[in-house]
Design a protein around this motif. Structure first.
Motif, PDB file in Angstrom:
ATOM      1  N   CYS A 200      36.136 -54.355 -84.887  1.00 61.13           N
ATOM      2  CA  CYS A 200      35.308 -54.928 -83.972  1.00 61.13           C
ATOM      3  C   CYS A 200      35.883 -55.354 -82.863  1.00 61.13           C
ATOM      4  O   CYS A 200      37.313 -55.687 -82.875  1.00 61.13           O
ATOM      5  CB  CYS A 200      33.727 -55.727 -84.155  1.00 61.13           C
ATOM      6  SG  CYS A 200      33.327 -57.044 -82.591  1.00 61.13           S
ATOM      7  N   ALA A 201      35.936 -53.616 -81.463  1.00 60.87           N
ATOM      8  CA  ALA A 201      36.803 -54.430 -80.268  1.00 60.87           C
ATOM      9  C   ALA A 201      36.914 -55.581 -79.750  1.00 60.87           C
ATOM     10  O   ALA A 201      37.818 -56.201 -78.979  1.00 60.87           O
ATOM     11  CB  ALA A 201      37.158 -53.598 -79.064  1.00 60.87           C
ATOM     12  N   ARG A 202      36.006 -57.099 -80.576  1.00 58.26           N
ATOM     13  CA  ARG A 202      35.383 -57.914 -79.344  1.00 58.26           C
ATOM     14  C   ARG A 202      36.129 -58.816 -80.664  1.00 58.26           C
ATOM     15  O   ARG A 202      37.102 -59.998 -80.177  1.00 58.26           O
ATOM     16  CB  ARG A 202      34.476 -58.007 -78.590  1.00 58.26           C
ATOM     17  CG  ARG A 202      33.563 -58.973 -78.450  1.00 58.26           C
ATOM     18  CD  ARG A 202      32.703 -59.691 -77.914  1.00 58.26           C
ATOM     19  NE  ARG A 202      32.400 -60.360 -77.208  1.00 58.26           N
ATOM     20  CZ  ARG A 202      31.742 -61.991 -77.503  1.00 58.26           C
ATOM     21  NH1 ARG A 202      31.168 -62.174 -79.090  1.00 58.26           N
ATOM     22  NH2 ARG A 202      31.352 -62.631 -76.618  1.00 58.26           N
ATOM     23  N   SER A 203      36.126 -58.653 -81.318  1.00 61.46           N
ATOM     24  CA  SER A 203      35.757 -60.083 -82.390  1.00 61.46           C
ATOM     25  C   SER A 203      37.174 -59.796 -83.255  1.00 61.46           C
ATOM     26  O   SER A 203      38.182 -60.368 -83.965  1.00 61.46           O
ATOM     27  CB  SER A 203      34.559 -60.570 -83.367  1.00 61.46           C
ATOM     28  OG  SER A 203      34.829 -58.950 -84.194  1.00 61.46           O
ATOM     29  N   TRP A 204      37.371 -58.945 -83.578  1.00 62.40           N
ATOM     30  CA  TRP A 204      38.588 -57.498 -84.154  1.00 62.40           C
ATOM     31  C   TRP A 204      38.921 -58.167 -85.358  1.00 62.40           C
ATOM     32  O   TRP A 204      39.824 -58.310 -86.342  1.00 62.40           O
ATOM     33  CB  TRP A 204      39.816 -58.547 -83.723  1.00 62.40           C
ATOM     34  CG  TRP A 204      40.775 -58.201 -82.857  1.00 62.40           C
ATOM     35  CD1 TRP A 204      39.869 -57.686 -81.993  1.00 62.40           C
ATOM     36  CD2 TRP A 204      42.303 -58.360 -81.682  1.00 62.40           C
ATOM     37  NE1 TRP A 204      40.545 -57.716 -80.454  1.00 62.40           N
ATOM     38  CE2 TRP A 204      41.989 -57.629 -80.579  1.00 62.40           C
ATOM     39  CE3 TRP A 204      43.281 -59.006 -82.403  1.00 62.40           C
ATOM     40  CZ2 TRP A 204      43.638 -57.577 -80.269  1.00 62.40           C
ATOM     41  CZ3 TRP A 204      44.897 -58.829 -81.705  1.00 62.40           C
ATOM     42  CH2 TRP A 204      43.782 -58.553 -80.474  1.00 62.40           C
ATOM     43  N   LYS A 205      37.037 -58.435 -85.482  1.00 60.05           N
ATOM     44  CA  LYS A 205      37.249 -58.328 -87.171  1.00 60.05           C
ATOM     45  C   LYS A 205      36.068 -56.760 -87.700  1.00 60.05           C
ATOM     46  O   LYS A 205      35.716 -56.022 -86.937  1.00 60.05           O
ATOM     47  CB  LYS A 205      35.674 -59.130 -87.370  1.00 60.05           C
ATOM     48  CG  LYS A 205      36.093 -60.146 -87.627  1.00 60.05           C
ATOM     49  CD  LYS A 205      34.325 -61.471 -87.800  1.00 60.05           C
ATOM     50  CE  LYS A 205      34.804 -63.196 -87.943  1.00 60.05           C
ATOM     51  NZ  LYS A 205      33.892 -64.096 -88.190  1.00 60.05           N
ATOM     52  N   TYR A 206      36.798 -56.786 -89.057  1.00 59.05           N
ATOM     53  CA  TYR A 206      36.220 -55.059 -89.818  1.00 59.05           C
ATOM     54  C   TYR A 206      34.507 -55.084 -89.941  1.00 59.05           C
ATOM     55  O   TYR A 206      34.483 -56.358 -90.780  1.00 59.05           O
ATOM     56  CB  TYR A 206      36.824 -54.834 -90.835  1.00 59.05           C
ATOM     57  CG  TYR A 206      38.949 -54.322 -90.139  1.00 59.05           C
ATOM     58  CD1 TYR A 206      38.812 -53.153 -90.034  1.00 59.05           C
ATOM     59  CD2 TYR A 206      39.509 -55.498 -90.486  1.00 59.05           C
ATOM     60  CE1 TYR A 206      40.425 -52.892 -89.119  1.00 59.05           C
ATOM     61  CE2 TYR A 206      40.459 -54.768 -88.778  1.00 59.05           C
ATOM     62  CZ  TYR A 206      40.807 -54.050 -89.035  1.00 59.05           C
ATOM     63  OH  TYR A 206      41.876 -53.355 -88.775  1.00 59.05           O
ATOM     64  N   SER A 207      33.713 -54.279 -89.907  1.00 61.70           N
ATOM     65  CA  SER A 207      32.391 -54.462 -89.826  1.00 61.70           C
ATOM     66  C   SER A 207      32.441 -53.806 -90.147  1.00 61.70           C
ATOM     67  O   SER A 207      32.416 -52.381 -89.659  1.00 61.70           O
ATOM     68  CB  SER A 207      31.858 -55.316 -89.270  1.00 61.70           C
ATOM     69  OG  SER A 207      30.546 -55.024 -89.610  1.00 61.70           O
ATOM     70  N   SER A 208      30.768 -52.758 -91.603  1.00 60.73           N
ATOM     71  CA  SER A 208      30.709 -51.389 -92.027  1.00 60.73           C
ATOM     72  C   SER A 208      29.633 -51.321 -90.161  1.00 60.73           C
ATOM     73  O   SER A 208      29.230 -49.946 -90.432  1.00 60.73           O
ATOM     74  CB  SER A 208      30.028 -51.541 -93.682  1.00 60.73           C
ATOM     75  OG  SER A 208      29.119 -52.687 -93.170  1.00 60.73           O
ATOM     76  N   ASP A 209      29.211 -52.130 -89.489  1.00 58.13           N
ATOM     77  CA  ASP A 209      27.728 -52.198 -88.548  1.00 58.13           C
ATOM     78  C   ASP A 209      28.628 -51.606 -87.537  1.00 58.13           C
ATOM     79  O   ASP A 209      28.377 -51.984 -86.159  1.00 58.13           O
ATOM     80  CB  ASP A 209      27.170 -52.937 -88.405  1.00 58.13           C
ATOM     81  CG  ASP A 209      27.948 -54.686 -88.198  1.00 58.13           C
ATOM     82  OD1 ASP A 209      28.865 -54.367 -87.864  1.00 58.13           O
ATOM     83  OD2 ASP A 209      27.146 -55.451 -88.713  1.00 58.13           O
ATOM     84  N   VAL A 210      29.846 -51.555 -87.089  1.00 61.96           N
ATOM     85  CA  VAL A 210      30.441 -51.227 -85.821  1.00 61.96           C
ATOM     86  C   VAL A 210      30.386 -49.609 -85.973  1.00 61.96           C
ATOM     87  O   VAL A 210      30.327 -48.879 -85.976  1.00 61.96           O
ATOM     88  CB  VAL A 210      32.151 -51.437 -85.905  1.00 61.96           C
ATOM     89  CG1 VAL A 210      32.586 -51.228 -84.602  1.00 61.96           C
ATOM     90  CG2 VAL A 210      32.599 -52.669 -86.179  1.00 61.96           C
ATOM     91  N   GLY A 211      29.789 -50.016 -84.165  1.00 60.82           N
ATOM     92  CA  GLY A 211      29.709 -48.158 -83.587  1.00 60.82           C
ATOM     93  C   GLY A 211      27.401 -48.219 -83.937  1.00 60.82           C
ATOM     94  O   GLY A 211      26.918 -47.348 -83.312  1.00 60.82           O
TER      95      GLY A 211
END
Length: 244
Positions: A200-211
């Motif tokens: 995620c470009a905001r939190s920098w956390k990796y997530s499968s729901d990005v996008g």
């Protein structure tokens, strides 16, 4: 009560600059709500000298914890309240904390949480040294907790946030033999798992729901929701200013 408006303007402007700077997606987007909030705060708080604003009643416990962070601003506020050549806030002693503030039960609970976190960060440090990850947010470890008291202390806690990881799985019971553990924290072991998904470009956390949100293609659903709330707040502020 301090009625020095420039201090409030500086504090709020610094807050806007900080929020703007830590959000990568906001800084790249010309339509970012933070961009407009920053511009509005600059225009209003720097040029609206006609209406002094009451800050707050400055007390010793309030000023001292903030002074190492807002060095010059807190010094300016302090000297407005306590003027004098030898009255710098940085020459004061920290006040004694009232004994009735102590919460032994809460302290013991968080001591257990920090003990588990110590094992997690230790496991991630091994991976970092091995160049497998560059940041703890690239991990989503499995944490095995065999100790009953430690496991109970973790109930209801967001250990991913506490451990600064993109995800985490807390499993009750013993872990595999090759899992990472520490001698001084019995009953806890950690198995490294790489976080899945996009960052995620905001939190920098990796997530499968990005996008998944078309309006914010670089963000997770959680952060996209936060951006909408920020935009709504900025819109309400603009409406109130226009009405006044």
């Amino acid at each position: 009560t301090v009625t020095h408006s420039c201090v409030l303007r500086r504090l709020l402007l610094c807050t806007c600059f900080y929020a703007y700077s830590i959000s990568p997606c906001c800084s790249r987007s010309r339509q970012s709500p933070w961009r407009y909030l920053l511009i509005l705060s600059f225009l209003f708080f720097f040029f609206n000298d006609t209406a002094p604003t009451e800050i707050y009643t400055l007390s010793l416990p309030d000023a001292l914890p903030i002074s190492p962070i807002l060095v010059f601003t807190m010094e300016e506020i302090w000297l407005k309240r306590y003027p004098g050549e030898n009255c710098s806030v940085h020459l004061q002693l920290f006040p004694a904390i009232p004994s009735d503030w102590a919460n032994a039960e809460l302290e013991q609970k968080w001591a257990k949480i920090r003990a588990v976190r110590k094992v997690i960060t230790g496991a991630l440090e091994v991976e970092r040294k091995a160049k497998n990850i560059g940041s703890s947010l690239e991990a989503a470890p499995k944490v095995f907790v065999a100790d009953k008291e430690l496991y109970q202390a973790l109930e209801g806690q967001d250990m991913a946030e506490i451990s600064i990881t993109s995800g985490i799985e807390i499993i009750k019971g013993d872990g595999p033999d090759d899992a990472f553990s520490l001698d001084d924290v019995a009953g806890v072991c950690v198995q490294f798992v790489r976080a899945r998904g996009k960052r995620c470009a905001r939190s920098w956390k990796y997530s499968s729901d990005v996008g998944a949100d078309s309006e914010f293609p670089d963000l997770s659903l959680r952060d996209a929701k936060a951006m909408r709330e920020i935009a709504a707040m900025a819109g309400n502020t603009n409406d109130q200013e226009a009405a006044s």
